[in-house]
Design a protein around this motif. Structure first.
Motif, short mmCIF file in Angstrom:
data_model
loop_
_atom_site.label_atom_id
_atom_site.label_comp_id
_atom_site.label_asym_id
_atom_site.label_seq_id
_atom_site.Cartn_x
_atom_site.Cartn_y
_atom_site.Cartn_z
N SER A 387 0.69 -1.20 -0.25
CA SER A 387 0.15 -0.22 0.21
C SER A 387 0.96 0.66 -0.03
CB SER A 387 -0.85 0.41 1.22
OG SER A 387 -0.02 0.44 2.12
N GLY A 388 0.58 2.31 -0.90
CA GLY A 388 1.52 3.51 -0.49
C GLY A 388 2.60 3.62 -0.84
N PRO A 389 3.76 3.71 -0.25
CA PRO A 389 4.96 4.19 -0.37
C PRO A 389 5.91 2.58 -0.11
CG PRO A 389 4.60 4.27 1.77
CD PRO A 389 3.41 4.23 0.50
N ASN A 390 4.86 1.48 0.60
CA ASN A 390 4.84 0.03 0.07
C ASN A 390 5.26 -0.73 -0.81
OD1 ASN A 390 6.14 -0.15 2.98
ND2 ASN A 390 4.34 -1.07 3.46
N GLY A 391 4.52 0.27 -1.88
CA GLY A 391 4.07 -0.33 -3.54
C GLY A 391 5.26 -0.66 -4.13
N ALA A 392 6.21 0.59 -3.40
CA ALA A 392 7.20 0.71 -4.47
C ALA A 392 8.80 0.06 -4.50
CB ALA A 392 7.73 3.27 -3.87
N ILE A 393 8.66 -0.69 -3.30
CA ILE A 393 9.41 -1.83 -2.57
C ILE A 393 8.84 -3.30 -3.57
CG2 ILE A 393 10.93 -3.03 -1.46
CD1 ILE A 393 9.42 -1.37 0.64
N VAL A 517 5.36 -19.34 -22.55
CA VAL A 517 4.19 -18.56 -21.65
C VAL A 517 5.39 -17.51 -20.80
CG1 VAL A 517 2.95 -18.67 -20.07
CG2 VAL A 517 2.43 -21.12 -21.14
N LEU A 518 4.84 -16.59 -20.92
CA LEU A 518 5.69 -15.51 -20.64
C LEU A 518 4.72 -14.86 -19.22
CD1 LEU A 518 7.86 -14.69 -23.41
CD2 LEU A 518 8.34 -15.89 -21.77
N SER A 519 5.05 -13.35 -18.55
CA SER A 519 5.17 -12.51 -17.89
C SER A 519 5.01 -11.28 -19.35
CB SER A 519 5.11 -12.63 -16.08
OG SER A 519 6.56 -11.65 -16.10
N ASN A 520 4.08 -10.32 -18.69
CA ASN A 520 4.22 -9.22 -18.84
C ASN A 520 4.24 -8.10 -18.68
OD1 ASN A 520 4.24 -7.08 -21.22
ND2 ASN A 520 2.24 -7.71 -21.86
N GLU A 521 4.89 -7.57 -17.25
CA GLU A 521 5.02 -6.48 -16.37
C GLU A 521 5.88 -5.42 -16.26
OE1 GLU A 521 6.16 -8.73 -12.77
OE2 GLU A 521 6.87 -10.90 -13.73
N PRO A 522 5.60 -4.58 -17.09
CA PRO A 522 6.16 -3.36 -16.84
C PRO A 522 5.88 -3.10 -15.90
CG PRO A 522 4.39 -3.12 -18.77
CD PRO A 522 4.74 -4.11 -17.98
N GLY A 523 6.48 -1.96 -14.88
CA GLY A 523 6.62 -0.85 -14.11
C GLY A 523 7.00 0.06 -13.77
N PHE A 524 6.75 0.85 -12.76
CA PHE A 524 7.14 2.16 -12.49
C PHE A 524 6.71 2.94 -11.04
CE2 PHE A 524 6.93 6.84 -11.34
CZ PHE A 524 7.75 6.96 -11.44
N TYR A 525 8.34 3.19 -10.36
CA TYR A 525 8.36 2.73 -8.78
C TYR A 525 8.74 4.78 -8.49
CZ TYR A 525 8.10 -2.10 -9.77
OH TYR A 525 7.51 -2.94 -10.60
N LEU A 526 8.21 4.82 -7.23
CA LEU A 526 8.72 6.44 -7.11
C LEU A 526 8.58 5.95 -5.63
CD1 LEU A 526 9.22 9.67 -7.89
CD2 LEU A 526 6.39 9.33 -7.56
N GLU A 527 9.79 5.87 -5.36
CA GLU A 527 10.30 5.55 -3.44
C GLU A 527 9.34 6.10 -2.85
OE1 GLU A 527 14.14 4.67 -1.07
OE2 GLU A 527 14.01 4.23 -3.10
N GLY A 528 9.07 5.75 -1.99
CA GLY A 528 8.75 6.32 -0.68
C GLY A 528 7.01 7.21 -0.85
N GLN A 529 6.67 6.96 -2.17
CA GLN A 529 5.23 7.30 -2.49
C GLN A 529 4.31 6.37 -3.16
OE1 GLN A 529 4.77 11.27 -4.26
NE2 GLN A 529 6.50 11.64 -4.10
N TYR A 530 4.54 5.61 -4.20
CA TYR A 530 3.76 4.60 -4.24
C TYR A 530 4.85 3.57 -5.53
CZ TYR A 530 3.08 8.38 -8.26
OH TYR A 530 3.26 9.25 -9.34
N GLY A 531 4.22 2.64 -5.94
CA GLY A 531 4.01 1.75 -7.07
C GLY A 531 3.20 0.71 -7.98
N ILE A 532 3.89 1.04 -8.61
CA ILE A 532 2.55 0.56 -9.93
C ILE A 532 2.70 -0.45 -11.23
CG2 ILE A 532 1.54 1.73 -12.70
CD1 ILE A 532 1.23 4.15 -11.67
N ARG A 533 2.23 -1.34 -11.13
CA ARG A 533 2.90 -2.55 -12.24
C ARG A 533 1.50 -3.43 -12.25
NH1 ARG A 533 6.63 -4.82 -9.00
NH2 ARG A 533 5.67 -6.26 -8.17
N ILE A 534 1.32 -3.54 -13.76
CA ILE A 534 0.53 -3.85 -14.51
C ILE A 534 0.63 -5.69 -15.24
CG2 ILE A 534 -1.59 -4.13 -16.06
CD1 ILE A 534 -0.88 -0.39 -16.27
#
Length: 609
Positions: A387-393, A517-534
């Motif tokens: 959640s929140g900043p932990n998503g950036a780890i 079979v492969l994963s397709n998972e780009p992401g973006f991480y802003l340390e201390g704020q949030y993480g995004i991955r799909i």
């Protein structure tokens, strides 16, 4: 007829704090005393067991025991006065939190290689011990290059960690399951025939297997020896004629196993593996083993015993990665089961999150419960519930001490997967819990555009994952952003969630082939704020155009993507069309399997944009 005992329920995920930095000092002191008794100036402790697997049994978690670090990759170099813990960029936040940084220097291997650091911080002429069963020959050779220049030598030695580990857990005693043809699509006899054809081409008298996933695939068996991967830990020797020998713990074997494997494999105690290697060598046989995964000691026993060596990639890895029609059918079934669990979970999350008070552990437990209802036998890795900043780890593991309460309005990243009897799943979704900022929408949409670009990719036969990786990163690069992990990894069929030899990242130079079979998972991480991955799973298939000379992907995962996080102005019409088509497919395939509020949620979540 003797029946196979039922495989017990796994403990899917625990939240205990496995590291205690206060234990590092006494354990280092005990280790240093033992190392000195062995006449050494230091010792190397890898995060590995003899099988070089991603997960290790508790009895082999030596790096965690000494340093407190519980990540899936790492190495410690413990000297008499200096010590370092080497981790990659995934763990530069986690490692300092788990160890005593006053005694251990945490070194990011992205910037500094272990051999370079050791050469700079250990005395000239120092002797460093290493357990030859826990390192590959390639790993030792890479370390030796910079060390030789300063007169530091690496010495195969008895493992001093084992000598000081008073309460060391017992080896795993998980049961074995022999799979039928309806689940594997190919008999073990057929796989062995094809393997021997390859051996004949390479001139090998025998192949030595040390990877559990290779044994499990080749002999159509599964087990419960390590967390989250249905592995049987053991070894195998396959000669060019005769019955192969499968070395496993004899306590796991019942008469039904011997009957099922009769004529396929001779079952032997793991304790006899070293003797069998020595016998092969004494006969002067030409023996094939994988230098990237086999223990250093395997190479030593063979080469010093007189064998001729073929050092090439494990010959099972590529055939295993190319799933047959039965395996692909099973993988599709697993994704459908998982989609029902995720649909129920996400509908629950949307109802529950705005109320507040929801913790990361609550989220993990609820998702696990929905998966159990769908028949999951285990999770495929510890759920990343950030959640929140932990998503950036990137590889965050929630524990009783790190557990955080989700604040409505924060982003929530959930990366999870399960093991079903039919296949393995892995999915990440980033979830909205309230108002979204323009920056969050921008970052999310750039990640989504990269995921869609991979999903829509068409490429000629012979293309590698390294070549298409840029498709996922390009939209972040345009904004001066990136992510420090691969875009995708291989996924096994009711096997390891991280499977080689192919993937989508600069390091993957193996051509993609139909059935992978492969994963397709780009992401973006802003340390201390949030993480995004799909993340979705995709299967490589022959394209409908190009007369068999082109490949593209079939998307296997069937779970909606949160459209509230999208900046629609950044999407091209073709990208909108892909997402709308994907969501319509989810409605059609998963909608009938949901009821009530869950089905109503799915209708809303998959509405066209």
């Amino acid at each position: 007829m003797h029946q196979t005992p039922p495989i017990p329920d796994a403990v899917f995920q625990t939240f205990d704090v496995r590291s205690d930095p206060s234990q590092v000092a006494p354990r280092l002191a005990a280790l240093r005393a033992r190392v000195a008794e062995q006449g050494l100036d230091g010792f190397l402790i890898p995060r590995a067991d003899v099988h070089q697997g991603e997960y290790v049994p508790d009895c082999d978690a030596r790096l965690e025991y000494i340093t407190g670090f519980s990540g899936s990759a790492g190495l410690a170099a413990i000297g008499t006065k200096t010590a370092a813990l080497f981790v990659d960029s995934r763990y530069t936040i986690q490692a300092p939190q788990q160890t005593d940084t006053t005694l251990l220097t945490v070194v990011d291997t992205t910037d500094t290689k272990p051999g370079e650091w050791i050469a700079d911080h250990f005395s000239t002429g120092a002797k460093l011990g290493f357990d030859p069963w826990l390192h590959t020959h390639g790993q030792i050779a890479e370390l030796e290059k910079p060390l030789a220049a300063v007169g530091i030598t690496l010495v195969p030695s008895k493992n001093p960690v084992d000598a000081i580990w008073q309460d060391r857990p017992h080896p795993p005693q998980g049961p074995i399951e022999v799979l039928g043809h309806n689940r594997t699509g190919r008999s073990s006899a057929d796989k062995l025939t094809r393997l021997r054809e390859t051996m004949q081409t390479e001139g090998a008298d025998a192949v030595v297997f040390t990877l559990p996933e290779s044994l499990c695939w080749l002999f159509n068996i599964r087990g419960r020896d390590v967390p989250h991967s249905p592995f049987v830990l053991g070894f195998a020797i396959v000669a060019k004629s005769g019955i192969p020998t499968l070395f496993v713990d004899p306590s796991k074997l019942i008469e039904e196993h011997r009957t099922a494997l009769a004529g396929i494999a001779e079952l032997a105690d793991k304790a006899g593996f070293e003797v069998a290697l020595a016998a092969l060598a004494a006969q002067g046989k030409t023996v094939w083993f994988d230098p990237a995964t086999a223990p250093h000691q395997v190479r030593t026993l063979l080469s010093e015993g007189g064998a001729k060596l073929i050092e090439k990639r494990d010959p099972v890895l590529l055939p295993k990665a190319k799933k047959n029609a039965v395996e692909l059918s099973g993988m599709r079934e697993a994704q459908r089961n998982d989609a029902v669990a995720l649909g129920r979970f996400l509908a629950w999350f949307e109802r529950r999150a705005p109320q507040g008070g929801l913790t990361e552990i609550d989220i993990v437990r609820k998702l696990e419960a929905f998966r159990r209802d769908q028949g999951a036998l285990d999770i495929s890795f510890d759920t990343i519930s950030g959640s929140g900043p932990n998503g950036a780890i990137v590889h965050y593991r929630v524990s009783d001490t790190s557990n955080r309460t989700l604040v409505p309005g924060e982003l929530m990243l959930v990366d999870s997967g399960a093991q079903y009897a039919s296949g393995t799943t892995d999915i990440t979704r980033t979830l909205s819990t309230g108002p979204v900022t323009a920056a969050q929408q921008d970052h999310f949409t750039r990640v989504l555009k990269g995921m869609i670009a991979i999903s829509r990719a068409r490429f000629p036969v012979g293309t590698t994952g390294a070549q298409i990786d840029i498709l996922a990163r390009q939209f972040l690069w345009q904004a001066g952003l990136t992510y420090n992990h691969g875009t995708g990894h291989g996924v096994g069929a009711y096997l390891s969630v991280h499977e080689g030899p192919a993937g989508i990242a600069p390091r993957y130079t193996v051509p993609l082939e139909e059935g992978m079979v492969l994963s397709n998972e780009p992401g973006f991480y802003l340390e201390g704020q949030y993480g995004i991955r799909i993340e979705n799973l995709v299967a490589v298939k022959t394209s409908e155009i190009g007369e068999g000379k082109y490949l593209d992907f079939e998307t296997l995962t069937l779970t909606p993507i949160d459209t509230r996080l999208i900046d629609l102005s950044l999407l091209e019409q073709a990208e909108r069309d892909w997402l709308n088509t994907y969501h319509a497919r989810i409605r059609e395939e998963i909608g009938p399997l949901l009821e009530g509020e869950d089905k109503a949620w799915l209708e809303r979540a998959t509405a066209a944009i």
